[in-house]
Design a protein around this motif. Sequence first.
Motif, short mmCIF file in Angstrom:
data_model
loop_
_atom_site.label_atom_id
_atom_site.label_comp_id
_atom_site.label_asym_id
_atom_site.label_seq_id
_atom_site.Cartn_x
_atom_site.Cartn_y
_atom_site.Cartn_z
N GLY A 50 0.92 -1.22 -0.18
CA GLY A 50 0.00 -0.16 -0.12
C GLY A 50 0.74 1.29 0.06
N PRO A 51 0.24 2.40 -0.20
CA PRO A 51 1.11 3.62 -0.29
C PRO A 51 1.27 4.13 1.03
CG PRO A 51 -1.18 4.00 -0.99
CD PRO A 51 -1.08 2.58 -0.82
N VAL A 52 2.51 4.71 1.10
CA VAL A 52 3.00 5.38 2.58
C VAL A 52 3.35 6.86 1.96
CG1 VAL A 52 4.96 4.32 2.63
CG2 VAL A 52 4.04 5.25 4.78
N LEU A 53 2.74 7.68 2.79
CA LEU A 53 3.32 9.01 2.62
C LEU A 53 4.29 9.63 3.81
CD1 LEU A 53 0.04 11.04 1.89
CD2 LEU A 53 1.68 9.95 0.45
N PHE A 54 5.65 10.26 3.22
CA PHE A 54 6.70 10.65 4.12
C PHE A 54 6.41 12.31 4.50
CE2 PHE A 54 8.98 7.63 1.44
CZ PHE A 54 8.86 6.75 2.48
N LYS A 55 5.78 12.99 3.42
CA LYS A 55 5.60 14.38 3.57
C LYS A 55 4.47 14.78 2.87
CE LYS A 55 8.03 18.90 2.88
NZ LYS A 55 9.23 19.46 2.14
N SER A 84 9.60 3.35 -6.62
CA SER A 84 10.03 2.88 -5.18
C SER A 84 9.65 4.32 -4.44
CB SER A 84 11.03 2.35 -4.85
OG SER A 84 12.21 3.32 -5.05
N PHE A 85 9.83 5.64 -5.03
CA PHE A 85 9.49 6.85 -4.32
C PHE A 85 9.05 8.08 -5.37
CE2 PHE A 85 10.95 11.12 -3.55
CZ PHE A 85 10.60 11.27 -2.02
N TRP A 86 7.98 8.87 -5.15
CA TRP A 86 7.39 9.72 -5.80
C TRP A 86 7.19 10.85 -5.15
CZ3 TRP A 86 3.10 9.30 -2.99
CH2 TRP A 86 2.53 8.18 -2.54
N VAL A 87 6.79 11.98 -6.00
CA VAL A 87 6.22 13.10 -5.56
C VAL A 87 5.14 13.31 -6.25
CG1 VAL A 87 6.62 15.62 -5.19
CG2 VAL A 87 8.45 13.93 -4.67
N ILE A 88 3.88 13.54 -5.66
CA ILE A 88 2.65 13.72 -6.62
C ILE A 88 2.22 15.24 -6.36
CG2 ILE A 88 0.23 12.95 -7.08
CD1 ILE A 88 1.16 10.29 -6.57
N SER A 108 5.97 6.48 -0.99
CA SER A 108 6.55 5.07 -1.45
C SER A 108 5.53 4.09 -1.26
CB SER A 108 7.84 5.03 -0.42
OG SER A 108 8.57 3.76 -1.08
N TRP A 109 5.92 2.89 -1.12
CA TRP A 109 5.11 1.70 -1.01
C TRP A 109 5.51 1.08 -0.01
CZ3 TRP A 109 0.87 2.32 -3.87
CH2 TRP A 109 0.94 2.87 -5.13
N MET A 110 4.66 0.32 0.87
CA MET A 110 5.05 -0.37 1.82
C MET A 110 4.49 -1.79 1.98
SD MET A 110 3.51 0.18 5.83
CE MET A 110 4.71 0.96 6.63
N ARG A 115 5.93 -4.65 7.15
CA ARG A 115 5.55 -3.35 7.76
C ARG A 115 7.02 -2.44 7.36
NH1 ARG A 115 0.71 -2.75 7.57
NH2 ARG A 115 1.04 -0.63 8.45
N LYS A 116 7.68 -2.73 6.24
CA LYS A 116 8.71 -2.11 5.77
C LYS A 116 8.46 -1.51 4.39
CE LYS A 116 11.80 -4.74 8.65
NZ LYS A 116 13.27 -4.83 8.55
N LEU A 117 9.16 -0.54 3.84
CA LEU A 117 9.10 -0.24 2.47
C LEU A 117 9.38 -1.63 1.38
CD1 LEU A 117 11.18 3.00 2.40
CD2 LEU A 117 8.59 2.81 2.67
N ALA A 118 8.60 -1.55 0.49
CA ALA A 118 8.54 -2.53 -0.56
C ALA A 118 9.48 -2.45 -1.63
CB ALA A 118 7.16 -2.78 -1.00
N ARG A 119 10.55 -3.15 -1.52
CA ARG A 119 11.50 -3.16 -2.51
C ARG A 119 11.84 -4.75 -2.98
NH1 ARG A 119 13.21 1.49 0.03
NH2 ARG A 119 12.59 3.33 -1.33
#
Length: 141
Positions: A50-55, A84-88, A108-110, A115-119
Amino acid sequence: MEFLNLRWADLDPNFHLRHSVYYDLAAQERIAILDRYGINAAVMIDQHFGPVLFKEECVFKREIRLSSRIYIDTKVLKMKRDASFWVIQHSFIAETDTLHALLKVEGSWMDTIKRKLARPVPPIVLEGMENFPKTADFEYI
């Protein structure tokens, strides 16, 4: 272009759009676009991401009132090549093409099990994010 359906409950005591409503409307718009490109709730549940927001930040330019005819132009501003990282960026625009607010999210995506970033990100994410509308000054980072 679809105009927003604003509600009385979306207003603050000054009779313009409450600050938190901008964030809610932008989130709904992002999810609707992801859904168009195959990244929907069923896929996220099935593939455990799922998506996760940092800012998340919004610059308010002009008031939006209950009678305002506003639409949201949502596009990817920046993205890693592997998605793996984006700004919308969400532009809240009046039917007169006047910018009322500019909201940006970094995310990013989790992996929802670990419960960690999906990579790496699931293939459907990479494909969907490649198809997601891009700003005129879009850049890979």
